[in-house]
Design an enzyme around this catalytic site. Sequence first.
Site, PDB file in Angstrom:
ATOM      1  CG  ASN A 163      -0.198  -0.115   2.503  1.00 15.92           C
ATOM      2  OD1 ASN A 163       0.552   0.777   2.860  1.00 15.92           O
ATOM      3  ND2 ASN A 163      -0.388  -1.233   3.209  1.00 15.92           N
ATOM      4  CG  ASP A 168      -6.753  -5.361   6.217  1.00 18.16           C
ATOM      5  OD1 ASP A 168      -6.243  -5.449   7.345  1.00 18.16           O
ATOM      6  OD2 ASP A 168      -7.348  -4.333   5.816  1.00 18.16           O
ATOM      7  CE  LYS A 193       8.385 -12.025 -14.776  1.00 22.64           C
ATOM      8  NZ  LYS A 193       9.042 -11.527 -15.957  1.00 22.64           N
ATOM      9  CG  PHE A 219      -2.294   5.467  13.531  1.00 26.11           C
ATOM     10  CD1 PHE A 219      -1.407   5.058  14.510  1.00 26.11           C
ATOM     11  CD2 PHE A 219      -2.242   6.779  13.088  1.00 26.11           C
ATOM     12  CE1 PHE A 219      -0.475   5.935  15.048  1.00 26.11           C
ATOM     13  CE2 PHE A 219      -1.308   7.670  13.607  1.00 26.11           C
ATOM     14  CZ  PHE A 219      -0.431   7.250  14.586  1.00 26.11           C
ATOM     15  CE  LYS A 252     -10.947   0.484  10.926  1.00 28.99           C
ATOM     16  NZ  LYS A 252     -10.168   1.130   9.874  1.00 28.99           N
ATOM     17  CE  LYS A 298      -8.560  -3.338  14.149  1.00 27.08           C
ATOM     18  NZ  LYS A 298      -7.543  -3.396  13.114  1.00 27.08           N
TER      19      LYS A 298
HETATM   20  N1  CTP Z   1      -3.919  -3.375  11.896  1.00 25.77           N
HETATM   21  C1  CTP Z   1      -3.187  -4.471  12.315  1.00 25.77           C
HETATM   22  N2  CTP Z   1      -3.208  -5.627  11.592  1.00 25.77           N
HETATM   23  C2  CTP Z   1      -3.941  -5.705  10.467  1.00 25.77           C
HETATM   24  C3  CTP Z   1      -4.701  -4.597  10.030  1.00 25.77           C
HETATM   25  C4  CTP Z   1      -4.652  -3.438  10.764  1.00 25.77           C
HETATM   26  O1  CTP Z   1      -2.504  -4.386  13.342  1.00 25.77           O
HETATM   27  N3  CTP Z   1      -3.937  -6.840   9.775  1.00 25.77           N
HETATM   28  C5  CTP Z   1      -3.889  -2.145  12.717  1.00 25.77           C
HETATM   29  C6  CTP Z   1      -3.264  -0.956  12.032  1.00 25.77           C
HETATM   30  O2  CTP Z   1      -1.882  -0.894  12.321  1.00 25.77           O
HETATM   31  C7  CTP Z   1      -4.009   0.206  12.658  1.00 25.77           C
HETATM   32  C8  CTP Z   1      -5.369  -0.365  12.966  1.00 25.77           C
HETATM   33  O3  CTP Z   1      -5.214  -1.790  12.988  1.00 25.77           O
HETATM   34  O4  CTP Z   1      -3.438   0.636  13.871  1.00 25.77           O
HETATM   35  C9  CTP Z   1      -6.442  -0.010  11.990  1.00 25.77           C
HETATM   36  O5  CTP Z   1      -6.010  -0.272  10.695  1.00 25.77           O
HETATM   37  P1  CTP Z   1      -6.929   0.038   9.450  1.00 25.77           P
HETATM   38  O6  CTP Z   1      -6.241  -0.404   8.192  1.00 25.77           O
HETATM   39  O7  CTP Z   1      -7.454   1.430   9.528  1.00 25.77           O
HETATM   40  O8  CTP Z   1      -8.173  -0.870   9.731  1.00 25.77           O
HETATM   41  P2  CTP Z   1      -8.522  -2.362   9.574  1.00 25.77           P
HETATM   42  O9  CTP Z   1      -8.581  -2.960  10.935  1.00 25.77           O
HETATM   43  O10 CTP Z   1      -7.646  -3.037   8.573  1.00 25.77           O
HETATM   44  O11 CTP Z   1     -10.022  -2.252   9.072  1.00 25.77           O
HETATM   45  P3  CTP Z   1     -10.659  -1.922   7.624  1.00 25.77           P
HETATM   46  O12 CTP Z   1      -9.714  -2.490   6.616  1.00 25.77           O
HETATM   47  O13 CTP Z   1     -11.947  -2.626   7.693  1.00 25.77           O
HETATM   48  O14 CTP Z   1     -10.823  -0.447   7.561  1.00 25.77           O
END
Ligand code: CTP
Length: 402
Positions: A211, A280, A290, A324, A338, A342
């Site tokens: 990302n 995610d 490859k 975050f 969240k 969490k």
């Molecule tokens: N986070 C994490 N592990 C993951 C995804 C997210 O530890 N696999 C943590 C990020 O570091 C951040 C928080 O969760 O502190 C929220 O991340 P964000 O990408 O905003 O949210 P998601 O939980 O992935 O939810 P969504 O994709 O549904 O918005």
Amino acid sequence: MLTNKKILLCVTGGIAVYKAVALVSRLSQAGAAVKVVMTESATEFVRPLSFQVMSRNDVYTDTFDEKDSSVIAHIDLADWADLIIVAPATANVIGKLANGIADDMVTTLLLAATAPVWIAPAMNVHMYEHSAVLRNIDRLARDGYEFIEPSEGFLACGYVGRGRLEEPEKITELAAAFFTEQPQRPLAGKKVVVTAGPTLERIDPVRYISNFSSGKMGYAMAEAAVALGADVVLITGPVALDPPEGAAVVRVESAAEMLEAVLAQYDDADYVVKSAAVADYRPQTVHPNKMKKKEGNSVLELERTADILKTLGDRKTHQCLIGFAAETDDAITYGKGKLASKNLDWIIVNDVTDPSGGFGSDSNVVTLLSKDGSETPFPAMEKRALAKELLTAVAAQGSDAQ
Ligand code: CTP
């Protein structure tokens, strides 16, 4: 306010030199003893005599003009100062200092200084945004120099934007606060684990999913935690940034590696700041060779990665967890969700579509939400300054471990 304080003002050559005369006046009125050193270009804008009259002290412009044979002027001045302010600081002096160049009185003295040095840049908005200038500012900030950010407004060059030297009144207030307030180290003795950057999930030896996270906010959080006195472990995905001085660094690539690295630091951590943009999903299969293209469309099967922060929330004993939430819509509602799901203590919510912040930007606009229900919005700020304010607010509440 500044009685008995010795302030050395380094004046470099830009149109804002005239404001430096007012700064000497303000500092002197507040009780400080002020001495002035100028670069040759600064003397093109205002003659040294103006500074001499305002400060009631000799003004230094030439490294080899030793006014007192019993001392070496640039060393003597550097040792004399309780605080050194470079105002206005041109792109040139910032560049020289960032590279250790000492070719005039100001830069030679700055290398000899052990007192805190504050740099107040003033220049054209495009110069201030030039990658070389930003890189030099970043380098100096990591070396421990403090910056007094320029304000926005009409610039002498005709542009409107950031680049105006901060007002003399404001700089004087900052100096007064510096001498009256004790350095704040509310995280002294605390272990702070910060994750930063993206994770990278391999598809095959030459391709991956990731990302746009630049890591800037996470690195700023780690730097702020060091400044507030913490023992910092920075667990970072692949980014193009130099880590802050004083932080232990663990480099990882994937979400799985990040999870393992965070868990290894978790038991004795007091705070975990989860700024990383963790993928995610990852490819279900990592191809050893490859992948070759085929006719028609292709489908990549993805599987979920572990939610690191949720795992930490589930296993929380005493740790203070700060997450975050990067959102593109309905940021506060999703952030609150969240925070609860969490098991976090705090969440820093940012709308990544806001033009003043988000991925890659040097600034950010966020709202800090606590598990107690408080909502603190912050205005658009440089990520580094914002990180310090966020951690100061969090530290004020303390961790459960205290
Ligand atoms: N986070 C994490 N592990 C993951 C995804 C997210 O530890 N696999 C943590 C990020 O570091 C951040 C928080 O969760 O502190 C929220 O991340 P964000 O990408 O905003 O949210 P998601 O939980 O992935 O939810 P969504 O994709 O549904 O918005």
